[in-house]
Design a protein around this motif. Structure first.
Motif, PDB file in Angstrom:
ATOM      1  N   PRO A   1       0.729  -1.176  -0.036  1.00  0.00           N
ATOM      2  CA  PRO A   1      -0.124   0.022   0.012  1.00  0.00           C
ATOM      3  C   PRO A   1       0.866   1.273  -0.213  1.00  0.00           C
ATOM      4  N   HIS A   2       1.998   1.237   0.552  1.00  0.00           N
ATOM      5  CA  HIS A   2       2.944   2.442   0.763  1.00  0.00           C
ATOM      6  C   HIS A   2       4.190   1.886   1.350  1.00  0.00           C
ATOM      7  N   ALA A   3       5.345   2.642   0.755  1.00  0.00           N
ATOM      8  CA  ALA A   3       6.485   2.103   1.314  1.00  0.00           C
ATOM      9  C   ALA A   3       6.632   2.464   3.027  1.00  0.00           C
ATOM     10  N   PRO A   4       7.381   1.745   3.681  1.00  0.00           N
ATOM     11  CA  PRO A   4       7.483   1.680   5.185  1.00  0.00           C
ATOM     12  C   PRO A   4       8.393   2.805   5.647  1.00  0.00           C
ATOM     13  N   THR A   5       8.289   4.089   5.110  1.00  0.00           N
ATOM     14  CA  THR A   5       9.012   5.221   5.399  1.00  0.00           C
ATOM     15  C   THR A   5       8.591   5.927   6.863  1.00  0.00           C
TER      16      THR A   5
ATOM     17  N   ASN B   1      14.383   7.986   4.767  1.00  0.00           N
ATOM     18  CA  ASN B   1      13.369   8.930   4.711  1.00  0.00           C
ATOM     19  C   ASN B   1      12.409   8.500   3.339  1.00  0.00           C
ATOM     20  N   LEU B   2      13.219   8.064   2.301  1.00  0.00           N
ATOM     21  CA  LEU B   2      12.489   7.918   1.062  1.00  0.00           C
ATOM     22  C   LEU B   2      12.337   6.337   0.702  1.00  0.00           C
ATOM     23  N   TYR B   3      13.129   5.596   1.454  1.00  0.00           N
ATOM     24  CA  TYR B   3      13.141   3.977   0.897  1.00  0.00           C
ATOM     25  C   TYR B   3      12.466   3.040   2.146  1.00  0.00           C
TER      26      TYR B   3
ATOM     27  N   SER C   1       5.326   7.872  -1.754  1.00  0.00           N
ATOM     28  CA  SER C   1       6.318   6.673  -1.077  1.00  0.00           C
ATOM     29  C   SER C   1       6.577   5.797  -1.997  1.00  0.00           C
ATOM     30  N   LEU C   2       5.645   5.250  -2.794  1.00  0.00           N
ATOM     31  CA  LEU C   2       6.129   4.252  -3.823  1.00  0.00           C
ATOM     32  C   LEU C   2       6.925   4.855  -4.831  1.00  0.00           C
TER      33      LEU C   2
END
Length: 659
Positions: A124-128, A413-415, A193-194
């Motif tokens: 659903p989103h990156a875990p940032t 922060n980004l990955y 985030s993706l």
């Protein structure tokens, strides 16, 4: 083939929502086949465990230059081939923000999207940190370089000023199932985030794009096994390679509609009203033809401003924009004639205001329908991207890519992950504290003059010496996401902006201590320029070659800093030749000792942010986390904290003097 850049992912990439179903993997493989995405199953295999994809070699070693996978560019999800590509273009959106909106739309209609099975394979989103729920975990990032609050604020600004109005103007396109309420801000955060964790810079036409299969490879700093390669020099109008394009490169200019009026001896600049009436496509074409670049233009007004600027520059007869004085004016330093306040010197706040495309993708207007040659029976060659082995891979080993030479702060922060042994780690220097310390020993007028020199020339020339590129190249301490060139403007704070006491902004995004605790060349040169004798600096303002030699010396020799001598005079009072310039040993000279003292103080001040924490207990906990293979927010935060403390302690030792 030229190397394509990647925009992001993860070392052992964590996922937001684990899934153990083989169905997701099989649907993705079926989708690969349907879209002509191929990989050599005798060389590699795709694994899917606990919702996380990874790629492993098979039972034989892989040698460099082996192509193990191929992805047609048409299978990539970019702003240029999304279902709303025309709409995005009409709005004048470019870069990462354009791709994010495209992903937002395709996810909203996932079941009907051409990328349906691919999108279903993504979390659903990156875990940032943007999605961390534990305040305790977030608190661990407070003393670090991870800009959690600033980054979120920049995304909110983008959403409220650009994305939300765009969705409201096109509400019918973004409506999900009847009656379903959507939190578009959260959806935007997730899509962002993706993109920042997965997108690659594909070429001049697609710009940033999600590249299926390529984003399955996890990251390893300094130890990657593969690179993604492709032809990046394509037509910005249609995406075709240069020799297969009829848009701008055809000899038959009249048929292509891109002919130039060679009979015009003089160029007549259009009025502002005329330029405003042009379409986005016309503006981008005009800018390209005039040698400009639409990179960083977020909306139509940005393009209008750049086009008008290109005409005004030519009308003004600007023939040499390097800013160095003509020989006729050698008696007058340009520093004394400054009419404008000091230009940018410390970072644009990451993501502040409009999102200016990372990686400066050349997103140009779409080309008219390509002319077909009835006599050409030869099938058109499909442009594609190759995953090529860069380093030998052992049998049955995980195959890693690299998402760029990023610090732990940027990776987290980004990955959504960080690394315990990341050779790219740095600790940023606080520009506010730096100015404060310098202000205690440097007068306001001197600081103003020297900041002007740094902003207009010093930074660019030092950057050129560091990178080996021309001064005009945009410099960044780090590119951005997945791979080597893509850059989202909502980076972490690789750059900072601060306002000095005179109300001037200073750009010091390259001021940091590196992984060994050594001050960056930009920081060393800046400090030396601020502290050197006035006559020595004056010599630099009058002699570009001398300053370039100085820049090269600083990059190569660090604190063995160049001594610039003022011009001498002979007995008659006439100006003689400049005294020879020589390096000063790091243990000699008051300026170098001042620099050491300031650098030691900066490291000490930065380390003070960790006061009160039990470093030994954190390191013991981190070892347990590694041993037990716990992949959690706390793991990534402890990696960042431990590495920053190590770097700062190294800086303290390096710059400790004997005074």
């Amino acid at each position: 083939m030229g190397k394509a850049s990647k925009t992001s992912a993860a070392a052992k990439r964590p996922v937001a929502t684990p899934s153990n179903t083989d169905e997701v993997k099989q649907q993705l493989l079926d989708w690969f086949e349907a879209n002509k995405i191929t990989f050599n199953s005798s060389c590699m295999r795709i694994e899917h465990n606990d919702g996380d994809f990874s790629v492993f070699s098979q039972g034989k070693p892989l040698k460099p230059d082996t192509v193990i996978a191929t992805i047609p560019k048409i299978a990539c999800l970019s702003a240029r081939n999304s279902a709303i590509a025309d709409l995005i273009e009409q709005e004048g959106l470019t870069g990462t923000l354009a791709l994010t909106i495209a992903v937002l739309f395709e996810r909203a209609h996932a079941s009907k999207s051409p990328w349906s099975s691919y999108l279903a394979s993504l979390p659903p989103h990156a875990p940032t940190p943007l999605f961390w729920e534990s305040e305790q975990d977030l608190a661990l990032l407070t003393p670090t370089d991870v800009p959690v609050t600033e980054y979120k604020e920049s995304l909110i600004s983008d959403f409220e000023t650009i994305v939300q109005p765009f969705i409201e103007r096109n509400a019918s396109l973004f409506s999900k199932e009847a009656g379903e309420k959507v939190d578009w801000r959260q959806e935007f955060f997730a899509a962002t985030s993706l993109v920042t964790s997965r997108a690659f810079l594909v070429d001049a036409f697609h710009g940033d794009a999600l590249v299926p299969l390529a984003d399955l490879f996890n990251h390893l700093s300094g130890g990657e096994h593969v690179h993604m390669e492709g032809d990046g020099d394509v037509c910005v109008f249609c995406g075709a390679v240069e020799d297969g394009c009829d848009c701008m490169w055809s000899d038959d200019e009249e048929e292509d509609g891109h002919e130039e009026d060679e009979e015009m001896d003089e160029e007549v600049a259009p009025t502002l009203e005329e330029v405003k009436s042009f379409s986005v496509k016309q503006l981008k074409t005009m800018l390209l033809e005039r040698g400009g670049d639409a990179s960083g233009c977020v909306d139509k007004q940005d393009l209008v401003d750049k086009v008008m600027e290109s005409f005004s520059k030519k009308a003004g007869g600007a023939d040499d924009d390097d800013g160095w004085e003509d020989d006729e004016k050698e008696e007058s330093s340009w520093l004394l004639d400054l009419e404008e306040p000091i230009p940018d010197l410390i970072d644009e706040k990451a993501g502040k205001g409009k999102s200016k495309s990372s990686a400066a993708s050349k997103k140009q207007a779409k080309k008219p329908a390509q002319k077909q040659d009835d006599d050409d029976d030869e099938p058109e060659q499909e442009d594609s991207l190759d995953i090529t082995v860069y380093r030998p891979v052992k049998p049955n080993s995980q195959i890693f890519n690299i998402y760029g030479d990023h610090t732990n702060a940027k990776l987290l922060n980004l990955y959504g992950f960080s690394e315990i042994s990341n050779p790219n780690n740095t600790v940023l220097v606080s520009p506010t504290k730096l100015i404060e310390i310098l202000g205690s020993g440097v007068s306001s007028s001197v600081m103003t003059e020297r900041l002007a020199f740094w902003n207009q020339f010093g930074r660019k020339i030092i950057t050129s010496a560091v990178s080996g590129e021309d001064d005009d190249e945009d410099d960044e301490h780090d590119d951005h996401v997945h791979g080597e060139g893509c850059n989202h403007d909502h980076d972490d704070h690789d750059s900072h902006s601060v306002t000095t006491t005179d109300g001037n902004e200073m750009d010091t995004h390259s001021f940091f201590f590196d992984n060994d605790g050594e001050a960056s060349p930009h920081l060393l040169a800046f400090l030396h320029i601020m502290l050197m004798e006035p006559k020595a600096l004056l010599a630099f303002t009058k002699d570009e070659a001398s300053f370039r030699k100085y820049a090269e010396h600083v990059v190569k020799n660090g604190l063995d800093t160049w001594q610039a001598s003022a011009a001498s005079t002979n007995g008659s009072g006439k100006k003689g030749k400049s005294a020879p310039k020589k390096p000063v040993n790091a243990t000699e000279g008051p300026v170098v000792l001042q620099m050491q003292t300031i650098l030691h103080g900066m490291a000490s001040n930065r380390l003070a942010a960790y006061d009160g924490c039990d470093a030994a207990a954190e390191e013991a906990e981190m070892k347990d986390i590694i041993a037990n293979k716990v992949f959690s927010p706390r793991r990534w935060a402890l990696f960042v904290r431990t590495e920053e403390r190590r770097i700062l302690n190294s800086a303290l030792k390096r710059y400790k003097n004997n005074q």
